[in-house]
Write a protein that holds these residues in place. Structure first.
Motif, PDB file in Angstrom:
ATOM      1  N   LEU A  75       1.102  -1.095   0.116  1.00 30.62           N
ATOM      2  CA  LEU A  75       0.113   0.007   0.389  1.00 30.62           C
ATOM      3  C   LEU A  75       0.944   1.014  -0.077  1.00 30.62           C
ATOM      4  N   GLU A  76       0.673   1.789  -1.337  1.00 29.48           N
ATOM      5  CA  GLU A  76       1.291   3.358  -1.703  1.00 29.48           C
ATOM      6  C   GLU A  76       0.777   4.521  -1.277  1.00 29.48           C
ATOM      7  N   GLU A  77       1.815   5.140  -0.779  1.00 29.21           N
ATOM      8  CA  GLU A  77       0.723   6.597  -0.965  1.00 29.21           C
ATOM      9  C   GLU A  77       0.569   8.361  -1.839  1.00 29.21           C
ATOM     10  N   LEU A  78       1.653   7.087  -2.845  1.00 29.03           N
ATOM     11  CA  LEU A  78       2.326   7.952  -3.761  1.00 29.03           C
ATOM     12  C   LEU A  78       1.394   7.159  -5.360  1.00 29.03           C
ATOM     13  N   ALA A  79       1.974   7.544  -6.449  1.00 26.02           N
ATOM     14  CA  ALA A  79       1.871   7.209  -7.211  1.00 26.02           C
ATOM     15  C   ALA A  79       2.601   6.228  -8.032  1.00 26.02           C
ATOM     16  N   VAL A  80       3.867   6.116  -7.188  1.00 23.52           N
ATOM     17  CA  VAL A  80       5.086   5.162  -8.203  1.00 23.52           C
ATOM     18  C   VAL A  80       6.245   4.622  -6.650  1.00 23.52           C
ATOM     19  N   PRO A  81       6.531   3.115  -7.202  1.00 29.81           N
ATOM     20  CA  PRO A  81       7.198   2.517  -5.987  1.00 29.81           C
ATOM     21  C   PRO A  81       8.749   3.048  -5.770  1.00 29.81           C
ATOM     22  N   GLY A  82       9.495   3.030  -4.358  1.00 30.02           N
ATOM     23  CA  GLY A  82      10.742   3.167  -4.062  1.00 30.02           C
ATOM     24  C   GLY A  82      10.775   4.525  -3.523  1.00 30.02           C
ATOM     25  N   GLY A  83       9.416   5.030  -2.600  1.00 30.30           N
ATOM     26  CA  GLY A  83      10.187   5.827  -1.767  1.00 30.30           C
ATOM     27  C   GLY A  83      11.276   6.738  -1.912  1.00 30.30           C
ATOM     28  N   ALA A  84      11.920   6.799  -1.069  1.00 28.54           N
ATOM     29  CA  ALA A  84      13.410   7.922  -1.224  1.00 28.54           C
ATOM     30  C   ALA A  84      14.311   7.207  -2.332  1.00 28.54           C
ATOM     31  N   PHE A  85      14.044   6.009  -3.008  1.00 27.36           N
ATOM     32  CA  PHE A  85      14.976   4.788  -3.695  1.00 27.36           C
ATOM     33  C   PHE A  85      13.903   5.739  -4.684  1.00 27.36           C
ATOM     34  N   ASP A  86      14.035   7.057  -5.649  1.00 29.37           N
ATOM     35  CA  ASP A  86      13.865   7.546  -6.729  1.00 29.37           C
ATOM     36  C   ASP A  86      14.939   8.029  -7.730  1.00 29.37           C
ATOM     37  N   VAL A 263       0.751  -7.843  -5.298  1.00 31.86           N
ATOM     38  CA  VAL A 263      -0.046  -5.921  -5.659  1.00 31.86           C
ATOM     39  C   VAL A 263       0.630  -5.701  -5.042  1.00 31.86           C
ATOM     40  N   PHE A 264       0.484  -4.676  -5.998  1.00 33.17           N
ATOM     41  CA  PHE A 264       0.853  -2.542  -5.447  1.00 33.17           C
ATOM     42  C   PHE A 264      -0.525  -2.214  -5.826  1.00 33.17           C
ATOM     43  N   ARG A 265      -0.518  -1.592  -5.014  1.00 35.50           N
ATOM     44  CA  ARG A 265      -1.745  -0.638  -4.301  1.00 35.50           C
ATOM     45  C   ARG A 265      -0.813   0.934  -4.300  1.00 35.50           C
ATOM     46  N   TYR A 266      -1.847   1.960  -5.465  1.00 35.89           N
ATOM     47  CA  TYR A 266      -0.921   3.154  -5.213  1.00 35.89           C
ATOM     48  C   TYR A 266      -2.493   4.069  -4.269  1.00 35.89           C
ATOM     49  N   ASP A 267      -2.002   5.300  -4.086  1.00 35.24           N
ATOM     50  CA  ASP A 267      -3.102   6.878  -3.660  1.00 35.24           C
ATOM     51  C   ASP A 267      -3.403   6.322  -2.622  1.00 35.24           C
ATOM     52  N   CYS A 268      -2.852   5.239  -1.928  1.00 33.15           N
ATOM     53  CA  CYS A 268      -3.731   4.850  -0.627  1.00 33.15           C
ATOM     54  C   CYS A 268      -2.550   5.245   0.631  1.00 33.15           C
ATOM     55  N   HIS A 291      -7.877   7.340   0.785  1.00 34.16           N
ATOM     56  CA  HIS A 291      -6.772   7.888  -0.433  1.00 34.16           C
ATOM     57  C   HIS A 291      -7.456   9.014  -0.721  1.00 34.16           C
ATOM     58  N   GLY A 292      -6.511   9.602  -1.753  1.00 37.08           N
ATOM     59  CA  GLY A 292      -6.340  11.050  -2.383  1.00 37.08           C
ATOM     60  C   GLY A 292      -7.422  11.598  -2.586  1.00 37.08           C
ATOM     61  N   ASP A 293      -8.610  11.115  -2.920  1.00 38.42           N
ATOM     62  CA  ASP A 293      -9.819  11.789  -3.005  1.00 38.42           C
ATOM     63  C   ASP A 293     -10.992  12.118  -2.046  1.00 38.42           C
ATOM     64  N   GLY A 294      -9.997  11.456  -0.459  1.00 37.62           N
ATOM     65  CA  GLY A 294     -10.711  11.931   0.812  1.00 37.62           C
ATOM     66  C   GLY A 294     -11.367  10.683   1.080  1.00 37.62           C
ATOM     67  N   THR A 295     -11.539   9.685   0.287  1.00 33.50           N
ATOM     68  CA  THR A 295     -12.630   8.234   0.417  1.00 33.50           C
ATOM     69  C   THR A 295     -11.710   7.501   2.146  1.00 33.50           C
ATOM     70  N   GLU A 296     -12.223   6.640   2.633  1.00 37.31           N
ATOM     71  CA  GLU A 296     -11.763   5.823   3.735  1.00 37.31           C
ATOM     72  C   GLU A 296     -12.096   4.368   3.403  1.00 37.31           C
ATOM     73  N   GLU A 297     -11.272   3.380   3.513  1.00 40.86           N
ATOM     74  CA  GLU A 297     -11.011   2.016   3.439  1.00 40.86           C
ATOM     75  C   GLU A 297     -10.385   1.216   4.530  1.00 40.86           C
ATOM     76  N   ARG A 298     -11.028   0.178   4.780  1.00 42.08           N
ATOM     77  CA  ARG A 298     -10.735  -0.131   6.349  1.00 42.08           C
ATOM     78  C   ARG A 298     -10.398  -1.643   5.624  1.00 42.08           C
ATOM     79  N   ILE A 299      -9.176  -2.416   5.858  1.00 39.70           N
ATOM     80  CA  ILE A 299      -8.877  -3.954   5.509  1.00 39.70           C
ATOM     81  C   ILE A 299      -9.291  -4.671   6.252  1.00 39.70           C
ATOM     82  N   GLY A 300      -9.338  -5.395   6.803  1.00 38.40           N
ATOM     83  CA  GLY A 300      -9.544  -6.270   7.636  1.00 38.40           C
ATOM     84  C   GLY A 300      -8.519  -7.228   7.837  1.00 38.40           C
ATOM     85  N   VAL A 301      -7.882  -7.617   9.034  1.00 35.66           N
ATOM     86  CA  VAL A 301      -7.061  -7.949   9.221  1.00 35.66           C
ATOM     87  C   VAL A 301      -7.280  -9.407  10.224  1.00 35.66           C
TER      88      VAL A 301
END
Length: 595
Positions: A75-86, A263-268, A291-301
């Motif tokens: 689960l990644e906040e941005l639109a691409v993977p890698g974080g500081a490894f950009d 699975v890679f999910r962005y905007d999360c 999510h970026g549009d303000g919607t919320e999601e709950r993922i059960g664990v």
């Protein structure tokens, strides 16, 4: 005893006072294939963030945990993977990377996984490690110009310039218990002579330390990289990838993970975890996503699932600039720290994030990507003059950073092998640079670095490299990209026990922590190895995998490394060297003395 503690003690035997003994479990005997949990195919894993720690953790889940890739979600906040490894860009705007990591041979956890990831360019069966090693063995790293001053004049960096008091302070720090350094700064321990020595100039610019930052972390670095001290003056101790580190490591790793079904999910943006906390158990029940549009999601664990959190963010609030715009200094929206702050409210075992992120003025610096256009560019000619290396030859150029020791900003510049980016024209040279003291007033432009446009920063560099008389030509043939990072050295803030969470905090059943703000035995931060080690420890601990986490390479206990480092710190003369030479002459141990 929890599963994690079993793995921890198997790899790092603990003495009665809690300090890990060093055990050389680096032989092939420990490179076994662990037996996975019987129910691994029904368990799921959720990884918060897609930085290098998360990517490597996912790889360990697949390779050693044998978890099906489709059961793993990043689960990644941005639109691409890698974080500081950009690393990205084009010929219109110029290429940019926010940073680069110095690497070495003894990154035991990092190379352990990279030896199994298919290479970026070489055909099967070659791996990322093969590609990296072949590059460095055929083109050894060496920096013939580590320090300049007086507007572009190279000066010798081999004599460390430590007086006897400074040398004794280093020894005292090495012998001190770590608890004696808690909440102390570097300047609390060392005097002004030490802070103005060549040794400290090399040290602070190589590792990006500032004197008000953590003495604890400096001590860890000294132990961790003791074997590198003889190579500090020319950086021959280091290794670098062929391309920028996003292309060299993130791209092949992400490609392999996707091939396994991860699975890679962005905007999360994961902002909190629902947890059930009792006296002896801490269980994640759900992952809360915004999510970026303000919607919320709950993922059960479930308690048999795995949640791995990258807590904190060194690149949070990055402000970008260019030739005409200064990079803004943003400190207001700490989205990347929200999760850690929320977890810290639930239990003290999750650490104290505000120790690290509450004072950005002490953790900010600015990075610069210079794009020099044209083979006859004056700056490329200057780099060739200083290093003796052709910047566009495809081989090592500067071999690491060149530091301007009389710069008020404490600026450095490095140009690694070119091209650094795919799509980079063959007559472009892309250099990375940074200033350690961005609030200081520039020696040429007369402004703080944080207030300067790319053009003004370029002018300051031209001044210090002796190229000010050619500035107009240089300006017309250079593209500049800026990045101000308020929390880039947040992990260096003075700290004590408990400020960072353990990889698997006490009582946690299905939760582990990854990255640069996590407590690991003996290892240090701001390295790829630090992130890889947390990934390995978290996965092996939560899945109870019977495979040792390799300990830190035990150079600090190696008499050869100790002698070579003592010689380096004493300006090339081994203290007591003549007596030792006489005692050992003609014996089996004669060759341990550094030449």
């Amino acid at each position: 005893m929890t599963n994690f503690q079993t793995v921890y003690q198997r790899s790092f035997p603990v003495s009665p006072d809690g300090d890990p003994y060093v055990q050389n479990d680096l032989g092939l005997y420990t490179h076994n294939h662990p037996v996975p949990p019987a129910d691994v195919a029904t368990r799921r894993a959720y990884l918060v963030g897609s930085g290098i720690g998360s990517l490597i953790a996912a790889a360990y889940l697949v390779r050693d945990g044998q978890m099906p890739g489709e059961n793993i979600t990043i689960l990644e906040e941005l639109a691409v993977p890698g974080g500081a490894f950009d690393g990205s860009g084009d010929t219109e705007k110029g290429f940019i990377a926010r940073g680069g990591r110095e690497m070495g041979q003894h990154f035991e956890c990092f190379w352990d996984i990279m030896k199994d990831i298919p290479a970026l360019e070489m055909p099967a069966p070659y791996t990322v490690l093969d590609e990296f090693r072949i590059t460095n063995e055929n083109d050894p790293n060496r920096n013939p110009c580590r320090i300049i001053n007086h507007q572009g004049h190279r000066r010798d960096a081999y004599r460390m310039g430590l007086n006897r008091k400074g040398q004794l302070a280093v020894l005292k720090l090495l012998f001190a218990r770590e608890s004696d350094t808690y909440y102390k700064s570097i300047e609390d321990w060392f005097d002004e002579d030490f802070l103005h020595s060549t040794f400290y100039t090399l040290w602070k610019t190589m590792f990006a330390f500032e004197q008000w930052q953590s003495l604890t972390e400096m001590k860890r670095y000294m132990h961790r990289f003791l074997q590198y001290m003889p190579g500090f003056s020319d950086l021959s101790c280091l290794r670098f990838s062929k391309y920028n580190q996003n292309d060299s490591f993130v791209v092949p790793l992400v490609r392999w993970l996707k091939d396994q079904g991860v699975v890679f999910r962005y905007d999360c943006l994961v902002h909190d975890l629902e947890m059930t906390i009792t006296a002896h158990r801490k269980v994640v029940d759900a992952v809360l996503v915004r999510h970026g549009d303000g919607t919320e999601e709950r993922i059960g664990v479930t308690d048999r699932d795995v949640v791995l959190v990258t807590n904190g963010s060194l690149t949070e609030c990055t402000g970008y600039g260019d030739m005409d715009q200064a990079a803004p200094y943003n400190t207001d929206e700490l989205a990347g720290w929200e999760l850690w702050r929320n977890l810290a409210k639930k239990s003290a075992v999750f650490g104290r994030p505000d120790v690290f992120c509450a004072d950005p003025d002490k953790t900010v610096w600015e990075s610069i990507s210079f794009n020099f256009i044209g083979a006859d560019h004056p700056f490329l000619r200057k780099i060739k003059e200083l290093t003796g290396n052709d910047p566009l030859s495809g081989r090592t150029v500067t071999g690491g950073i060149i530091t301007v020791e009389d710069s008020s900003w404490c600026i450095s510049l490095t140009m690694n092998r070119q091209p650094q980016f795919h799509g980079q024209p063959e007559d472009w040279g892309v250099a990375w640079a940074y200033g350690l003291y961005p609030f200081a007033v520039g020696d040429c432009v007369g402004k703080p670095m944080l207030e300067c446009t790319g053009e003004e920063i370029l002018k300051e560099y031209c001044y210090h490299f002796g190229l000010l008389d050619q500035f107009e030509e240089i300006r017309s043939r250079t593209k500049v990209r800026l990045a101000t990072m308020p929390y880039i050295t947040a992990f260096f803030m003075p700290r004590g026990k408990g400020d960072r969470p353990e990889v698997i905090p006490d009582g946690c059943v299905n939760l582990g922590f990854l990255g640069q703000f996590v407590e690991t035995p003996d290892d240090c931060v701001f390295t790829t190895e630090g992130s890889a080690r947390t990934a390995m420890m978290a996965v092996y601990g939560l899945l109870d995998l019977d495979r040792d986490v390799p300990p830190i390479w035990p150079a600090q206990y190696d008499i050869r490394a100790l002698l070579a480092s003592a010689k380096t710190l004493n300006n090339g003369t081994l203290p007591g060297g003549r007596l030792l030479a006489r005692l050992l002459k003609g014996s089996y141990y004669e060759d341990i003395l550094p030449s």
